[in-house]
Design a protein around this motif. Sequence first.
Motif, PDB file in Angstrom:
ATOM      1  N   HIS A 162       0.809  -1.215   0.000  1.00 24.14           N
ATOM      2  CA  HIS A 162       0.000   0.000   0.000  1.00 24.14           C
ATOM      3  C   HIS A 162       0.843   1.266   0.000  1.00 24.14           C
ATOM      4  O   HIS A 162       0.377   2.343   0.360  1.00 24.14           O
ATOM      5  CB  HIS A 162      -1.010  -0.047   1.153  1.00 24.14           C
ATOM      6  N   CYS A 172      -7.838   1.422  -4.512  1.00 26.15           N
ATOM      7  CA  CYS A 172      -7.416   0.187  -3.843  1.00 26.15           C
ATOM      8  C   CYS A 172      -8.473  -0.229  -2.816  1.00 26.15           C
ATOM      9  O   CYS A 172      -9.180   0.614  -2.265  1.00 26.15           O
ATOM     10  CB  CYS A 172      -6.069   0.413  -3.159  1.00 26.15           C
ATOM     11  N   CYS A 174      -8.049  -0.913   0.091  1.00 20.64           N
ATOM     12  CA  CYS A 174      -7.740  -0.314   1.403  1.00 20.64           C
ATOM     13  C   CYS A 174      -8.340   1.079   1.542  1.00 20.64           C
ATOM     14  O   CYS A 174      -8.293   1.672   2.621  1.00 20.64           O
ATOM     15  CB  CYS A 174      -6.238  -0.259   1.615  1.00 20.64           C
TER      16      CYS A 174
END
Length: 303
Positions: A162, A172, A174
């Motif tokens: 990340h 993403c 995340c």
Amino acid sequence: MGRATYVGVDVGGTKVLAVRIDADGAVEATATRPMPGRAADADALEEAVALAARDVYDVAPPHALGLSAAGLVDGAGERFLFGAHLPWRDAPVRSSLARRTGLAVVLDNDANCAALAELTLGAAREARSALLVTIGTGIGGAVVLGGRVVRGAHGLAGEFGHMQVVPDGLACECGLRGCWEQYCSGRALERVARVALGRHLDGPEVTALARAGDEVARHAFASIGTWLGVGVAGLVSAFDPELVVVGGGVSAVGDLLLAPARTALVGSLQGTAYRAVPALVPARLGPEAGAIGAALLARDGRG
Ligand SMILES: [Zn+2]
């Protein structure tokens, strides 16, 4: 007292894998269970871990159980904080699993476990400093300095996947944008292949095509391999390791991934005519690395 055995269990995105090792680290038994159907159920996952461990018990229970889990583990090895593919959220998994199994339990991040296994028994055996990059659904990472896995101040070192490599890049899971694993992972491979071919193929299908010489599939691996090298160059600038070990399912294709990565590594690192460029080498222990490392942690403690 029976002879000493140790069990390691690895929980990834798709399965629960258990191994039993002897006191020397030799693998004596393995077992795999599917992730529980109720994927969001934290208790069901813990029970699957206990059952997978039980699958590889010798005649007597092991001396200790190690758990390798895909996500963030706190610095004390007590709690699983967060993982995109697992249901546990800030959960006291170590003590809970110890109660459930009656065993001493040690918990760590899966890439840290894989790094320990490669350091003890695999590709990084002679190394004092190394980086591990595992490429599966996403990217996992670990840092080895002074012959030890470095966990950082809060247990969260090595979350390379990340790092932002493209400002305002692809979204993403995340919640951020432009993370490295959006460009270099099994998911990225599938996306690149889908764009080029106009149809969906999963990672193993792209791998099979590439191995058979298909140019589009090879180009997809060249794309993520190039991104691998670009990201690794940043890590090499930061850590100056002896070598970089590349593992995970996507790396099974070997030089179709690693050759473009080596080219991009050299092209993205300063002063390459005047410095050592670390070797980029394949992991040796395969998909069991995380479970083996967890069993070694059970044997040796987190240190
Ligand atoms: Zn991300």
